[in-house]
Design a protein around this motif. Structure first.
Motif, PDB file in Angstrom:
ATOM      1  N   LEU A  92     -11.160   0.043   0.755  1.00  0.00           N
ATOM      2  CA  LEU A  92      -9.822   0.376   0.271  1.00  0.00           C
ATOM      3  C   LEU A  92      -9.761   0.381  -1.249  1.00  0.00           C
ATOM      4  O   LEU A  92      -9.081   1.223  -1.848  1.00  0.00           O
ATOM      5  CB  LEU A  92      -8.801  -0.616   0.843  1.00  0.00           C
ATOM      6  N   VAL A 140      -6.815  -6.585   7.884  1.00  0.00           N
ATOM      7  CA  VAL A 140      -7.759  -5.703   7.204  1.00  0.00           C
ATOM      8  C   VAL A 140      -9.147  -6.298   7.379  1.00  0.00           C
ATOM      9  O   VAL A 140      -9.369  -7.474   7.079  1.00  0.00           O
ATOM     10  CB  VAL A 140      -7.417  -5.566   5.713  1.00  0.00           C
ATOM     11  N   ASP A 158      -5.432  -5.538  -1.212  1.00  0.00           N
ATOM     12  CA  ASP A 158      -6.007  -4.241  -1.597  1.00  0.00           C
ATOM     13  C   ASP A 158      -5.200  -3.104  -0.997  1.00  0.00           C
ATOM     14  O   ASP A 158      -4.943  -2.084  -1.661  1.00  0.00           O
ATOM     15  CB  ASP A 158      -7.457  -4.140  -1.129  1.00  0.00           C
ATOM     16  N   PHE A 159      -4.816  -3.267   0.261  1.00  0.00           N
ATOM     17  CA  PHE A 159      -4.034  -2.221   0.919  1.00  0.00           C
ATOM     18  C   PHE A 159      -2.678  -2.056   0.231  1.00  0.00           C
ATOM     19  O   PHE A 159      -2.246  -0.924  -0.034  1.00  0.00           O
ATOM     20  CB  PHE A 159      -3.836  -2.545   2.400  1.00  0.00           C
ATOM     21  N   LYS A 160      -2.031  -3.167  -0.069  1.00  0.00           N
ATOM     22  CA  LYS A 160      -0.726  -3.088  -0.733  1.00  0.00           C
ATOM     23  C   LYS A 160      -0.855  -2.387  -2.084  1.00  0.00           C
ATOM     24  O   LYS A 160       0.000  -1.570  -2.458  1.00  0.00           O
ATOM     25  CB  LYS A 160      -0.153  -4.492  -0.914  1.00  0.00           C
ATOM     26  N   ILE A 205      -1.301   5.766   8.267  1.00  0.00           N
ATOM     27  CA  ILE A 205      -2.464   5.008   8.725  1.00  0.00           C
ATOM     28  C   ILE A 205      -2.695   5.267  10.207  1.00  0.00           C
ATOM     29  O   ILE A 205      -1.770   5.545  10.963  1.00  0.00           O
ATOM     30  CB  ILE A 205      -2.309   3.494   8.464  1.00  0.00           C
ATOM     31  N   TRP A 243       3.460  -2.749   9.496  1.00  0.00           N
ATOM     32  CA  TRP A 243       2.936  -1.861   8.460  1.00  0.00           C
ATOM     33  C   TRP A 243       4.045  -1.053   7.805  1.00  0.00           C
ATOM     34  O   TRP A 243       3.992  -0.786   6.594  1.00  0.00           O
ATOM     35  CB  TRP A 243       1.867  -0.949   9.041  1.00  0.00           C
TER      36      TRP A 243
END
Length: 542
Positions: free
Chosen positions: A33, A74, A83-85, A100, A192
């Protein structure tokens, strides 16, 4: 006509990112990511509307993330939730929406739910998966087959029952007839949405429900290639899949999912549908405004690419879809790359790549582009010892699996591993891809990459292509011609899928659109000269 902000998906372009192969930020040989985040400006430069991230959830990776063991986690291989945020925040700052993957049909056999479900026949999650007793002779409860080959049932010695798996035996099917399962999955999706995702790509969306009576599928008297998992060497093709998928109960669950998305304005859903009657199913799954926003089938993911086949597919969609909405793609992480699959004479030609780009981006509907298509990447040739895909390993050599379309993105022609990673990648970089690396194409204004950028930017400013209606006009052994019409504006879109020049004449006067990126056609009155692999757009004068 301007598409309302919350309806961005109507005619929108979605760029599929396969994180494992996009960019490795931490030197472990696997994309992650943070790697997508580091390349977010590259993605923004493509002039797309959204990205679709293939699974990054916690998983034992038996099917490379399509076997989820924690729907809210994750996997450390890909990074962290932070990291996703950060990726979502960076994408939104560039006006890019984030979809996603959601793999709802099945989980991993290492999910805590399955561990509990298999522990006994009377635990709280005993009916969260599809369990059935053996026949009196010990054989599976019916004749259903796995997409990956062999029976769709595996014996479990703890429960002394079979469990259903439409895919790998390590991917047990969740039981959607159980209300608690549906609610849990919807809750996980809302997790999510609350983090800011703009919607979902739904994997195998017509597989959720099975026939409660577990009736045998009848034989398929007309083996037809083209549906998911259907090839002459796979016995899956020998059944009509009447009872193991595409059940009527699916629609009720999709309505619940749509109701959830409606609580988050601007969110959208796009579903993968693979079945014998995919267009009919697409109509049912996207019509009425209360189920899916859009869906794509495998109809343009086959090897067939004649003008007659494409016209038949497009007209079937127009005839059957009603008020539903299609999403078109010519490539993804499961099929041979389009530059190889639709090549003429076995050679991927840049001019043909530009033609296929223009054709895909001119269809009525939304579009999914797969990473690397903008570079003109062909299918990578791999040795058996390089394969990691269980599908390809099982059916080698008649079928080489999905690894050839999943090899790493080439970022630099001269760097080790083409700039994808400092370590040996999880799949080898295709040497043929080095000359197509981003570093090389950035410098060439007429490269495939820069033509994609210009064409996507141009298309976004053409309401007739984004929102207009479509009507087929002509096809022959090489030409495909159709109209796009919006209000008083009518365009003629012409594509020469052959390898020699063609002339086409229309009654009435055409006004060539002079600013079309990469079009090399010439006009004279109502006639259009199309070079091999050429395309053109013209306004129909009154």
């Amino acid at each position: 006509m301007t598409v309302p902000h919350n309806d961005w998906w109507r005619g929108g372009v979605i760029y599929q990112v396969y994180p494992r192969s996009f960019f490795d930020s931490n030197g472990d040989g696997v994309g992650d990511l943070r790697g997508v985040l580091e390349k977010i400006d590259y993605i923004a430069s493509l002039n797309i509307d959204a990205i679709w991230l293939s699974p990054f959830f916690t998983s034992p990776m038996k099917d490379f993330g399509y076997d989820v063991s924690d729907y809210r986690g994750v996997d450390p291989l890909f990074g962290t939730l932070d990291d996703f945020k950060a990726l979502v925040q960076a994408a939104h700052a560039r006006d890019i929406r984030v979809l996603i993957d959601q793999v709802l049909n099945h989980s991993s056999d290492q999910h805590a739910w399955f561990a509990e479900s298999r522990s006994s026949r009377d635990n709280p999650k005993a009916d969260w998966y599809v369990w059935a007793d053996a026949r009196p002779d010990g054989t599976p409860p019916n004749n259903w087959l796995s997409v990956f080959g062999g029976p769709a049932w595996t014996w479990d010695s703890r429960r002394k029952q079979y469990y259903l798996h439409n895919f790998l035996s390590s991917q047990p099917d969740l039981n959607f007839h159980c209300e608690a399962v549906q609610q849990q999955l919807l809750d996980d999706m809302e997790f999510w949405l609350k983090l800011g995702v703009d919607g979902f790509r739904l994997d195998a969306a017509n597989f959720y429900f099975h026939d409660k009576l577990l009736r045998d599928n009848p034989p398929n008297t007309e083996v037809r290639e083209g549906s998911i998992g259907v090839r002459a060497d796979n016995p899956y093709a020998f059944q009509r899949h009447l009872y193991d998928k595409t059940q009527p109960e699916n629609l009720d669950f999709l309505r619940r999912l749509r109701a959830l998305l409606e609580r988050y304005p601007g969110s959208a859903s796009v579903a993968e549908i693979g079945c014998d009657h995919s267009l009919r199913t697409m109509a049912a799954y996207t019509g009425g405004g209360d189920t899916l926003h859009m869906a794509y089938s495998f109809d343009l993911l086959t090897e067939q690419c004649s003008p007659a086949f494409i016209r038949r597919t497009l007209e079937s969609v127009e005839a059957e879809l009603g008020d539903g909405w299609p999403c078109w793609s010519t490539g993804n992480h499961d099929v041979v790359r389009v530059m190889s699959r639709w090549a003429l004479n076995g050679q991927p030609e840049p001019a043909r790549g530009r033609l296929l780009m223009a054709l895909l981006l001119s269809l009525r509907g939304s579009v999914c582009l797969y990473q690397g298509e903008e570079l003109g990447l062909s299918e990578a040739e791999l040795r058996y010892e390089d394969l990691v895909d269980p599908y390809g390993i099982r059916f080698w050599p008649e079928f080489k699996g999905r690894d050839g379309c999943r090899t790493p993105m080439p970022w630099s022609a001269t760097a080790e591993h083409a700039g994808f990673s400092h370590a040996k990648p999880w799949l080898p970089v295709a040497e043929a891809h080095r000359s197509l690396a981003v570093s090389e194409q950035e410098r060439d204004p007429d490269s495939m990459l820069n033509i994609y950028r210009r064409f996507l930017g141009w298309r976004a400013e053409q309401p007739v292509l984004v929102s207009g209606e479509m009507r087929m006009l002509h096809h022959d052994d090489a030409l495909l011609v159709f109209e796009r019409q919006l209000g008083e504006e009518t365009w003629v879109c012409l594509f020469n899928l052959g390898d020699s020049p063609r002339l086409y004449s229309l009654p009435g006067r055409l006004e060539p659109l002079a600013d079309v990126p990469a079009s090399t056609a010439t006009f004279q009155g109502s006639s259009v000269n199309l070079p091999a692999h050429g395309f053109a757009f013209a306004r129909l004068a009154g």
